[in-house]
Enzyme design. Structure first.
Site, short mmCIF file in Angstrom:
data_model
loop_
_atom_site.label_atom_id
_atom_site.label_comp_id
_atom_site.label_asym_id
_atom_site.label_seq_id
_atom_site.Cartn_x
_atom_site.Cartn_y
_atom_site.Cartn_z
N ALA A 80 2.45 1.64 -3.68
CA ALA A 80 1.37 2.16 -4.10
C ALA A 80 0.91 3.57 -4.47
O ALA A 80 1.15 4.70 -5.42
CB ALA A 80 -0.16 1.56 -4.10
N TYR A 130 1.29 -0.84 0.22
CA TYR A 130 0.65 -0.04 -0.01
C TYR A 130 0.89 1.47 0.30
O TYR A 130 0.36 2.44 -1.03
CB TYR A 130 -0.55 -0.36 1.19
CG TYR A 130 -1.95 1.53 1.31
CD1 TYR A 130 -3.35 0.90 0.47
CD2 TYR A 130 -1.48 2.51 2.15
CE1 TYR A 130 -4.10 1.80 0.18
CE2 TYR A 130 -2.59 2.90 2.51
CZ TYR A 130 -3.83 3.64 1.39
OH TYR A 130 -4.92 4.27 1.66
#
Length: 176
Positions: free
Chosen positions: A139, A136
């Site tokens: 990204a 996460y």
């Protein structure tokens, strides 16, 4: 909150998500704020062709798309050594590749017209390291940099690109 602010400002809002029930709830919530127009499109944006279909569907509803809020997001948490390749690819595909495809596709007519606004939703986790969030955070760091590059490339052609990087909110994804 962003959809509500745009709706309150008089924008025609098109909500997109995979979950039709959540779209219906979100539409009802917006319409309860007062008169306005809200459309919903259920879509899985897992590849370039699906993003193109989304753009065509939105364009059929709203001529001249002015603002795109790029808000796709999923998470798979865990110690880095326990995460699978599938965990990595799932999060990067949804949180970085899909926003790239959507921004690129929706920007093309904005660039031709010479005006548009793109808001990519990053995260504080893309700027500060937190444990158990390597896909996460990676990204969202990518979203931040992607937004900077798009901003530099497109500013002189009338399209403004920003990344909004909030901290955690009490959403279903953050309740775990």
């Amino acid at each position: 909150a962003i959809a509500a602010a745009l709706y309150d400002a008089g924008a025609v809002v098109v909500l997109t998500a995979r979950d039709e029930k959540q779209l219906s709830i979100a539409k009802t919530d917006l319409l309860s704020r007062g008169p306005g127009t809200v459309h919903t499109i259920s879509a899985d944006l897992s590849d370039d062709a699906s993003v193109t279909r989304l753009y065509e569907s939105v364009h059929d509803l709203v001529q001249g798309i002015d603002i795109l809020v790029n808000n796709a997001g999923v998470n798979r948490r865990g110690p880095a050594e326990n995460l699978t390749e599938d965990d990595w690819h799932y999060v990067l595909q949804t949180d970085l590749t899909v926003p790239f495809l959507v921004a690129r596709t929706f920007a093309r007519p904005m660039l031709q017209r010479g005006w548009g606004r793109i808001l990519n939703i990053g995260s504080i986790f893309g700027q500060v390291a937190f444990e158990l969030r390597v896909p996460y955070g990676s990204a969202k760091a990518g979203i931040i940099h992607m937004s900077k590059v798009m901003a530099v490339e497109w500013a002189s052609r009338g399209v403004t690109v920003n990344a909004l990087c909030p901290g955690p909110f009490a959403t279903e994804m953050n309740k775990v």
